[in-house]
Design a protein around this motif. Structure first.
Motif, PDB file in Angstrom:
ATOM      1  N   ILE A 148       0.734  -1.437  -0.062  1.00  0.00           N
ATOM      2  CA  ILE A 148       0.169  -0.069   0.062  1.00  0.00           C
ATOM      3  C   ILE A 148       0.909   1.318  -0.012  1.00  0.00           C
ATOM      4  N   THR A 154       4.707   0.441   0.891  1.00  0.00           N
ATOM      5  CA  THR A 154       4.886  -0.332   2.417  1.00  0.00           C
ATOM      6  C   THR A 154       4.349  -1.720   2.119  1.00  0.00           C
ATOM      7  N   ILE A 156       2.399  -4.644   4.113  1.00  0.00           N
ATOM      8  CA  ILE A 156       1.710  -5.063   5.021  1.00  0.00           C
ATOM      9  C   ILE A 156       1.286  -6.442   4.884  1.00  0.00           C
ATOM     10  N   ARG A 176     -11.456  -2.775   1.868  1.00  0.00           N
ATOM     11  CA  ARG A 176     -11.174  -1.306   2.640  1.00  0.00           C
ATOM     12  C   ARG A 176      -9.537  -1.169   2.349  1.00  0.00           C
ATOM     13  N   LEU A 177      -8.764  -2.123   2.400  1.00  0.00           N
ATOM     14  CA  LEU A 177      -7.272  -2.013   2.194  1.00  0.00           C
ATOM     15  C   LEU A 177      -6.897  -1.616   1.004  1.00  0.00           C
ATOM     16  N   PHE A 180      -7.161   2.104  -0.097  1.00  0.00           N
ATOM     17  CA  PHE A 180      -6.127   2.773   0.610  1.00  0.00           C
ATOM     18  C   PHE A 180      -5.524   4.001  -0.429  1.00  0.00           C
ATOM     19  N   ALA A 185       2.432   5.107   4.154  1.00  0.00           N
ATOM     20  CA  ALA A 185       1.870   4.472   5.165  1.00  0.00           C
ATOM     21  C   ALA A 185       3.079   3.799   6.138  1.00  0.00           C
ATOM     22  N   ALA A 188       0.837   1.803  11.535  1.00  0.00           N
ATOM     23  CA  ALA A 188      -0.412   1.428  11.562  1.00  0.00           C
ATOM     24  C   ALA A 188      -1.703   2.358  11.718  1.00  0.00           C
ATOM     25  N   TYR A 190      -1.911   5.101  10.160  1.00  0.00           N
ATOM     26  CA  TYR A 190      -2.330   5.399   8.835  1.00  0.00           C
ATOM     27  C   TYR A 190      -3.463   4.800   8.180  1.00  0.00           C
ATOM     28  N   LEU A 191      -3.635   3.653   8.591  1.00  0.00           N
ATOM     29  CA  LEU A 191      -4.733   2.664   8.044  1.00  0.00           C
ATOM     30  C   LEU A 191      -6.158   3.072   8.608  1.00  0.00           C
ATOM     31  N   PHE A 194      -9.156   4.322   6.871  1.00  0.00           N
ATOM     32  CA  PHE A 194      -9.648   3.641   5.943  1.00  0.00           C
ATOM     33  C   PHE A 194     -10.462   2.241   6.188  1.00  0.00           C
ATOM     34  N   LEU A 195     -10.085   1.911   7.465  1.00  0.00           N
ATOM     35  CA  LEU A 195     -10.791   0.806   8.084  1.00  0.00           C
ATOM     36  C   LEU A 195     -11.909   1.113   8.944  1.00  0.00           C
TER      37      LEU A 195
END
Length: 205
Positions: A148, A154, A156, A176-177, A180, A185, A188, A190-191, A194-195
């Motif tokens: 991502i 990055t 993940i 959802r990932l 992004f 990123a 964590a 940063y996510l 979006f989650l």
């Protein structure tokens, strides 16, 4: 760095070894890859046979990934892999010889435990994957890696138990990932946007 090498002894084929300075273990690369492919007799008729011969007979290392796009090759190189491009082959090899320095596994400073393991996660995702895998010895345990961040690229890892997680929830998390859209990123956090649900107005994540 770029290094041109010749593969084989009787019918040598030109190849290019691509590495990022400071990201690979040079000694490991020489032992597991360069010495073997330069001093091996290769008998082949087509480029496909040459590629498979290198893959099955020459590269005796644990982690060897086939790469078919330049974008994947760049991402793997910046993750500590050595990229081997062979003349005439439309795919490349990513050789797992990571050798960059990172913080050692130690007790977490923010979560002190009285009993149990004192191992804490570190920055490299591959190290964390091995720590978690040692704790969950279940064949249903899945680890899916993805990249991502349009700039940071990055890596993940999504971890779950195949028979325990609801399929609907898993599909929603993956969707959802994939959505992004941030350029970087670096942690964590940063996510989280979006989650989370769009209509979640809670003060806490």
């Amino acid at each position: 760095s770029l290094r041109e090498i010749l593969i084989g002894t009787k019918r040598p084929v030109k190849a290019e070894l691509i590495t990022i300075e400071g990201m690979v273990n040079k000694e490991g690369l020489s032992i597991t890859a360069i010495n073997q492919i330069m001093n091996t007799e290769l008998v082949y008729k087509t480029s496909e046979e040459l590629f498979e011969l290198i893959k099955l007979s020459v590269m005796s290392i644990a982690e060897l990934v086939e790469v078919d796009t330049f974008e994947k090759a760049i991402n793997m190189a910046f993750s500590g892999f050595a990229i081997l491009a062979v003349d005439g082959c439309n795919k490349m090899f990513a050789i797992g010889v990571q050798g960059f320095n990172f913080r050692g596994v130690s007790e977490p400073e923010s979560e002190v435990v009285q009993r149990g393991s004192r191992e804490g996660l570190v920055e490299p995702v591959r190290v964390n994957m091995s720590i978690i895998r040692r704790r969950i010895k279940n064949p249903k345990f899945r680890m899916e890696t993805m990249t991502i961040g349009t700039l940071s690229k990055t890596e993940i890892c999504l971890c779950y138990l195949d028979e325990k997680v609801p399929k609907r929830v898993l599909a929603e998390v993956k969707a959802r990932l994939k959505n992004f859209t941030a350029e970087t990123a670096l942690a964590a956090g940063y996510l989280v946007p979006f989650l989370e649900d769009k209509k979640d107005y809670s003060l806490f994540s």
